[in-house]
Every structure is written in structure tokens, then in C-alpha cells.
Design a protein around this motif. Structure first.
Motif, PDB file in Angstrom:
ATOM      1  N   TYR A 143       0.824  -1.196   0.000  1.00  0.00           N
ATOM      2  CA  TYR A 143       0.000   0.000   0.000  1.00  0.00           C
ATOM      3  C   TYR A 143       0.863   1.252   0.000  1.00  0.00           C
ATOM      4  CZ  TYR A 143      -4.196  -2.737   1.033  1.00  0.00           C
ATOM      5  OH  TYR A 143      -5.239  -3.624   0.967  1.00  0.00           O
ATOM      6  N   ALA A 144       0.311   2.330  -0.552  1.00  0.00           N
ATOM      7  CA  ALA A 144       0.937   3.643  -0.468  1.00  0.00           C
ATOM      8  C   ALA A 144       0.540   4.292   0.854  1.00  0.00           C
ATOM      9  CB  ALA A 144       0.503   4.509  -1.642  1.00  0.00           C
ATOM     10  N   ALA A 145       1.197   5.376   1.183  1.00  0.00           N
ATOM     11  CA  ALA A 145       0.920   6.052   2.454  1.00  0.00           C
ATOM     12  C   ALA A 145      -0.520   6.544   2.549  1.00  0.00           C
ATOM     13  CB  ALA A 145       1.885   7.218   2.632  1.00  0.00           C
ATOM     14  N   ASP A 146      -1.139   6.853   1.392  1.00  0.00           N
ATOM     15  CA  ASP A 146      -2.518   7.349   1.394  1.00  0.00           C
ATOM     16  C   ASP A 146      -3.554   6.229   1.380  1.00  0.00           C
ATOM     17  OD1 ASP A 146      -2.294   6.369  -1.173  1.00  0.00           O
ATOM     18  OD2 ASP A 146      -2.722   8.269  -2.177  1.00  0.00           O
ATOM     19  N   GLY A 147      -3.098   4.970   1.461  1.00  0.00           N
ATOM     20  CA  GLY A 147      -4.015   3.841   1.495  1.00  0.00           C
ATOM     21  C   GLY A 147      -4.332   3.249   0.142  1.00  0.00           C
ATOM     22  N   SER A 148      -3.864   3.848  -0.923  1.00  0.00           N
ATOM     23  CA  SER A 148      -4.072   3.268  -2.254  1.00  0.00           C
ATOM     24  C   SER A 148      -3.103   2.116  -2.474  1.00  0.00           C
ATOM     25  CB  SER A 148      -3.862   4.341  -3.330  1.00  0.00           C
ATOM     26  OG  SER A 148      -2.533   4.836  -3.286  1.00  0.00           O
ATOM     27  N   ILE A 149      -3.367   1.316  -3.487  1.00  0.00           N
ATOM     28  CA  ILE A 149      -2.522   0.158  -3.777  1.00  0.00           C
ATOM     29  C   ILE A 149      -1.313   0.606  -4.596  1.00  0.00           C
ATOM     30  CG2 ILE A 149      -2.393  -2.102  -4.891  1.00  0.00           C
ATOM     31  CD1 ILE A 149      -5.380  -2.419  -4.354  1.00  0.00           C
ATOM     32  N   ALA A 150      -0.133   0.465  -4.020  1.00  0.00           N
ATOM     33  CA  ALA A 150       1.091   0.852  -4.718  1.00  0.00           C
ATOM     34  C   ALA A 150       1.609  -0.271  -5.604  1.00  0.00           C
ATOM     35  CB  ALA A 150       2.173   1.254  -3.710  1.00  0.00           C
ATOM     36  N   VAL A 151       1.488  -1.517  -5.128  1.00  0.00           N
ATOM     37  CA  VAL A 151       1.926  -2.694  -5.890  1.00  0.00           C
ATOM     38  C   VAL A 151       0.824  -3.736  -5.799  1.00  0.00           C
ATOM     39  CG1 VAL A 151       3.664  -4.504  -6.156  1.00  0.00           C
ATOM     40  CG2 VAL A 151       4.346  -2.233  -5.334  1.00  0.00           C
ATOM     41  N   ALA A 152       0.405  -4.254  -6.952  1.00  0.00           N
ATOM     42  CA  ALA A 152      -0.631  -5.286  -6.987  1.00  0.00           C
ATOM     43  C   ALA A 152      -0.072  -6.549  -7.625  1.00  0.00           C
ATOM     44  CB  ALA A 152      -1.848  -4.800  -7.771  1.00  0.00           C
ATOM     45  N   SER A 153      -0.679  -7.682  -7.300  1.00  0.00           N
ATOM     46  CA  SER A 153      -0.227  -8.943  -7.888  1.00  0.00           C
ATOM     47  C   SER A 153      -0.539  -8.972  -9.383  1.00  0.00           C
ATOM     48  CB  SER A 153      -0.909 -10.123  -7.189  1.00  0.00           C
ATOM     49  OG  SER A 153      -2.309 -10.102  -7.411  1.00  0.00           O
ATOM     50  N   PRO A 154       0.308  -9.629 -10.179  1.00  0.00           N
ATOM     51  CA  PRO A 154       0.114  -9.651 -11.628  1.00  0.00           C
ATOM     52  C   PRO A 154      -0.882 -10.724 -12.064  1.00  0.00           C
ATOM     53  CG  PRO A 154       2.068 -10.879 -11.064  1.00  0.00           C
ATOM     54  CD  PRO A 154       1.543 -10.318  -9.768  1.00  0.00           C
ATOM     55  N   VAL A 155      -1.342 -10.593 -13.287  1.00  0.00           N
ATOM     56  CA  VAL A 155      -2.152 -11.648 -13.912  1.00  0.00           C
ATOM     57  C   VAL A 155      -1.227 -12.831 -14.200  1.00  0.00           C
ATOM     58  CG1 VAL A 155      -3.569 -12.265 -15.903  1.00  0.00           C
ATOM     59  CG2 VAL A 155      -3.703  -9.954 -14.934  1.00  0.00           C
ATOM     60  N   LYS A 156      -1.711 -14.043 -13.919  1.00  0.00           N
ATOM     61  CA  LYS A 156      -0.910 -15.242 -14.164  1.00  0.00           C
ATOM     62  C   LYS A 156      -1.474 -16.039 -15.335  1.00  0.00           C
ATOM     63  CE  LYS A 156       0.551 -15.608  -9.338  1.00  0.00           C
ATOM     64  NZ  LYS A 156       0.529 -16.416  -8.092  1.00  0.00           N
ATOM     65  N   ASP A 157      -0.607 -16.783 -15.968  1.00  0.00           N
ATOM     66  CA  ASP A 157      -1.002 -17.608 -17.107  1.00  0.00           C
ATOM     67  C   ASP A 157      -1.934 -18.732 -16.658  1.00  0.00           C
ATOM     68  OD1 ASP A 157      -0.901 -18.628 -19.784  1.00  0.00           O
ATOM     69  OD2 ASP A 157       0.469 -20.168 -19.078  1.00  0.00           O
ATOM     70  N   VAL A 158      -3.057 -18.898 -17.347  1.00  0.00           N
ATOM     71  CA  VAL A 158      -3.998 -19.983 -17.074  1.00  0.00           C
ATOM     72  C   VAL A 158      -4.168 -20.806 -18.352  1.00  0.00           C
ATOM     73  CG1 VAL A 158      -6.356 -20.587 -16.424  1.00  0.00           C
ATOM     74  CG2 VAL A 158      -5.219 -18.668 -15.301  1.00  0.00           C
ATOM     75  N   ARG A 159      -3.995 -22.112 -18.217  1.00  0.00           N
ATOM     76  CA  ARG A 159      -4.156 -23.007 -19.374  1.00  0.00           C
ATOM     77  C   ARG A 159      -5.092 -24.141 -19.022  1.00  0.00           C
ATOM     78  NH1 ARG A 159       1.311 -24.995 -21.972  1.00  0.00           N
ATOM     79  NH2 ARG A 159      -0.268 -26.085 -23.205  1.00  0.00           N
ATOM     80  N   THR A 160      -5.694 -24.685 -20.067  1.00  0.00           N
ATOM     81  CA  THR A 160      -6.606 -25.809 -19.891  1.00  0.00           C
ATOM     82  C   THR A 160      -5.891 -27.100 -20.269  1.00  0.00           C
ATOM     83  OG1 THR A 160      -8.502 -24.404 -20.425  1.00  0.00           O
ATOM     84  CG2 THR A 160      -8.846 -26.788 -20.544  1.00  0.00           C
ATOM     85  N   PHE A 161      -5.964 -28.079 -19.376  1.00  0.00           N
ATOM     86  CA  PHE A 161      -5.365 -29.385 -19.622  1.00  0.00           C
ATOM     87  C   PHE A 161      -6.440 -30.465 -19.492  1.00  0.00           C
ATOM     88  CE2 PHE A 161      -1.841 -26.788 -18.148  1.00  0.00           C
ATOM     89  CZ  PHE A 161      -0.801 -27.145 -18.995  1.00  0.00           C
TER      90      PHE A 161
END
Length: 261
Positions: A137-155
């Protein structure tokens, strides 16, 4: 003979630099390498990036490093027992990569086994896969770093199509673990539940440092009873059987009512 013993916990962790990444064994307060943690605290190492199931409690385990503000990032699966952890995370002082527990275990095992990544069903259809989980989080409560989208595959698994999310393995600069017994070659035996994440953390560290309650000579351990072979362990320190062990939350039953018996 390859003798991996070191004279003290302080000597064994002396070359861990600021900014290092560490895989640390333990589950709750069970199997915490507390002597190594306290030695790291005493030498003043900071900006640590730690991978561990949790971060101890406010005054024990990894919590002592957290309280001293020596940790910049945690990769964990559970953080609910540490109020200072909550405060630092919500104030933007600490980065957190929250990871499902089984996934965290497999990421460590994969890293120690030379597997770069793997697909798992855990997290499919959630922010674990879709991204957007707050990591810092940033000091103002906003999200400074968020988790990335991950690869999803169908097996196709057993004739049924299923989605899986890609998870990358974890390899750290160092690993700190606790074992009941070890020999001078680094072979380790863990005690019951204290085994937990310790073998997996040991595997993931490029340099594994193990504290053991009892150090024995090579050949004294039953080969069939060794939980982690010495090939994964680089340094071993004997801390004695009297080392303090704490219980995270003690629950006892109320005494039976014997009145009138």
C-alpha cells in the motif's frame, strides 16, 4: 570427510547481506530456527525478503525481525497472529505476497528440485490468478503494488478439461531451518510437527543453514530415518536441547465437575 559444522549461529549467518532473500522453516511457532533468527537480528541485517509460512508473533520467531523493521517483503500463506505485521502492511511499510499454503510448499520444493514453474488448480477463478491482490500500500491507502495476472491453461486430466494457473518456483539466497538432530555431513532429522516447512525451505536456499538440537557423528543416524539429506545443507550449528520453544496459542480443557461424585 565433509564437516559442515560451524561454531556458532552468529558465525553461520555472518555473511547474509542486507537485501538478501531467505526461506525460513517453521509453522506457527513450531520448528522456528530462533537461534539463527536472533543472530541475524543481532548483526543488524536489514531489507530482508523472507519466504515463510507465517511471520511468527510480535515477540517471537520472525516477529523479532519484523519489529526491528528488518524485513521489507514477506511471501507467506498466513499472517493473522501478528498485529505489527498488520500495521506495517496497511501503512505501506511492508510488502506481502500472499500465497496459498500448498502452493507455497510446492514453490519451495520445485525451486529445490530444479523445476522452474508448475501448473496447479489452486487459485483458478480468483485474484490469485486474475491479479489485483494488494502487495504493498501507499501512504494514502491506495494500492502501490498489486499482484500480476498469471497464465492460465486448460489441460485434459483423466478425460476432463480443467483450468490450471502457472506458479513460478522459489529459490532464495539463503535458508534458515531447525531440526532435532543432524550429523556433521548435514543430514537432518526433524521432530514430528516441527518438520513442517523446514525441509522445503532447506531445499529452496542456495545456502542452507541448519540449527540442530543435537549434533551426532556421521553414521549414527539411521539412513532410513533421515528426513533431509545433507546435499541440501551447507552449514550446521548445534544449539542444544534446552533451546526455548514457545507455544503460539495454548488451549486447555476446563476441569471436570466432580461435585457430588
Amino acid at each position: 570427510m565433509i564437516d559442515k559444522t560451524w561454531g556458532s549461529a552468529a558465525e553461520a549467518v555472518a555473511d547474509i547481506p542486507d537485501g538478501a532473500s531467505l526461506a525460513v522453516g517453521g509453522f506457527g511457532l513450531s520448528g522456528n530456527p530462533i537461534a539463527l533468527i536472533e543472530a541475524l537480528l543481532a548483526q543488524g541485517t536489514s531489507d530482508l525478503r523472507i519466504v515463510s509460512n507465517n511471520c511468527g508473533v510480535d515477540d517471537w520467531g520472525l516477529g523479532v525481525l519484523l519489529n526491528a523493521k528488518r524485513i521489507s517483503k514477506m511471501t507467506s500463506s498466513y499472517v493473522g497472529e501478528n498485529k505489527e505485521f498488520e500495521r506495517q502492511f496497511l501503512s505501506g511499510e511492508l510488502e506481502l505476497e500472499l500465497t496459498p499454503q500448498g502452493t507455497l510448499a510446492e514453490k519451495l520444493r520445485a525451486g529445490g528440485s530444479g523445476i522452474a514453474a508448475f501448473y496447479t488448480q489452486t487459485g483458478v477463478g480468483t485474484q490469485v490468478a486474475e491479479g489485483g491482490l494488494p502487495r504493498k500500500y501507499a501512504a494514502d491507502g491506495s494500492i502501490a503494488v498489486a499482484s500480476p495476472v498469471k497464465d492460465v491453461r486448460t489441460f485434459d486430466v483423466g478425460g476432463r478439461a480443467r483450468d490450471f494457473v502457472l506458479e513460478e518456483a522459489i529459490v532464495t539466497d539463503f535458508a534458515l531451518v531447525h531440526a532435532l538432530r543432524g550429523d556433521r555431513h548435514g543430514n537432518l532429522v526433524f521432530n514430528k510437527a516441527a518438520r513442517n516447512f523446514n525441509p522445503l525451505a532447506a531445499m529452496a536456499g542456495r545456502v542452507c543453514i541448519a540449527q540442530v538440537e543435537e549434533l551426532v557423528e556421521p553414521g549414527e543416524l539411521d539412513p532410513d530415518g533421515i528426513h533431509l539429506p545433507g546435499i541440501y545443507v551447507h552449514r550446521i550449528v548445534e544449539v542444544g536441547t534446552g533451546i526455548e520453544k514457545r507455544i503460539e496459542r495454548r488451549t486447555v480443557a476446563a476441569p471436570a465437575n466432580t461435585e457430588g461424585a
